[in-house]
Design an enzyme around this catalytic site. Structure first.
Site: not given
Ligand code: F6P
Length: 325
Positions: A227, A190, A175, A76, A29, A129, A131, A248
């Site tokens: 991760e 946490a 990542r 990718r 646009r 992204t 990340d 868990r």
């Protein structure tokens, strides 16, 4: 705005992120407003190599500002890493008469854009992204939605962990970066957060934090693991061995990549999309759109990618102070 640019292409590449559709809409646009035609390139750089195109007009981007994923699909491409692939992509640009390309994605996408610019094609990258790991910008499209999705999931986990007085270990994406884990970990309160940027010692950074929280009266614990830092399964196993708990494990995975973009992601995508088209219309190339201190601006891609991004030390300090409480 008077511009020599007549026609541009827009593509999304790499992992998708909520808000990419809002960015595509804004590019289309904004370009139309500036008198520039837009061609959608499907399936990222692979699509540019293969001439996989989709005509775009104002109505082709109706009702997508609120949708996750990307209507242009993403991929990718190994072939685009080769000079032959880049040459084929540049040939597609010449065949279609594209004066420039707006590429929405992460740093892999930007390296692709950089490569293409060497063939005389004008390119501008928009950071998209979950990340948030692009060095030159404080913000990447999709981060806010992914963080909110993860927070909602962990809040749900907390309910059941509280009822059963359990320990939960949650692995979040990112990542090689810990921005998402740190932000999410702080948001859910946490007990401990592990990020790849800081080397961790299990006994000190997990076991001792759970112990301190227990001594402080808590009977349920949330451990957030990026991760890139560790596997939640391994951390869970260590918790059992060291503390005798029966944690868990939840790996949030690709659930973090989907869903309706938040207002913040929609606004950033819209602002960055507009800026990208403006930059191309001004005749600039090899640029990346960045956002710092709520300002949206462009920067040389090479310069931007060469910068070094670290976790915000103040945020990390606060997170450490909150651990084990
Ligand atoms: O870069 C975005 C991201 O979701 C990372 O957080 C994650 O490591 C990776 O992509 C997963 O990639 P794929 O979609 O190929 O599984």
């Amino acid at each position: 705005m008077e511009t020599a640019v007549k026609r541009i292409g827009v593509l999304t590449s790499g992992g998708d992120a909520p808000g990419m559709n809002a960015a595509i809409r804004s590019v289309v646009r904004s370009a139309i407003k500036m008198g520039i035609e837009v061609v959608g390139i499907r399936r990222g750089w692979a699509g540019l190599i293969n001439g996989d195109i989709k005509p775009m007009d104002s109505s082709s981007v109706s009702h997508i500002i609120n949708r996750g994923g990307t209507i242009l699909y993403t991929a990718r491409s190994e072939e685009f890493r080769t000079e032959a692939g880049q040459q084929r992509a540049a040939n597609t640009c010449k065949l279609l008469g594209l004066d420039g390309i707006v590429a929405i994605g992460g740093d892999g996408t930007f390296r692709g854009a950089q490569a293409l610019s060497k063939y005389g094609i004008s390119v501008v990258g928009i950071p998209g992204t979950i990340d948030n790991d692009i060095v030159c910008t404080d913000y990447t499209i999709g981060f806010d939605t992914a963080a909110n999705t993860a927070v909602e999931c962990i809040d749900r986990l907390r309910d059941t962990m509280q009822s059963h007085e359990r320990c939960s270990v949650v692995e979040v994406m990112g990542r090689h970066a810990g921005y998402l884990a740190l932000y999410v970990g702080m948001s859910v309160g946490a007990t401990a957060v592990l990020v790849p940027e800081e080397e961790y010692d299990f006994k000190r950074d997990v076991a001792e934090q759970i112990r301190r929280a227990r001594l402080g009266g808590k009977t349920n614990f949330q451990i957030v693991v990026a991760e890139g830092a560790a596997s939640a399964v391994d951390v869970g196993r260590q918790i059992t061995e060291e503390l005798g708990l029966d944690p868990r494990i939840t790996i949030l995975g690709h659930i973090q990549r989907g869903g309706c973009p938040t207002a913040k992601d929609r606004v950033m995508a819209t602002r960055m999309g507009y800026e990208a088209v403006k930059v191309l219309a001004e005749g600039k190339t090899n640029r990346v759109i960045c956002s710092n201190d709520d300002k949206v601006f462009d920067m040389d891609i090479e310069e931007g990618l060469a910068m070094h991004k670290t976790l915000n030390p103040e945020e990390y300090e606060v997170m450490e102070a909150m651990s084990g409480t």
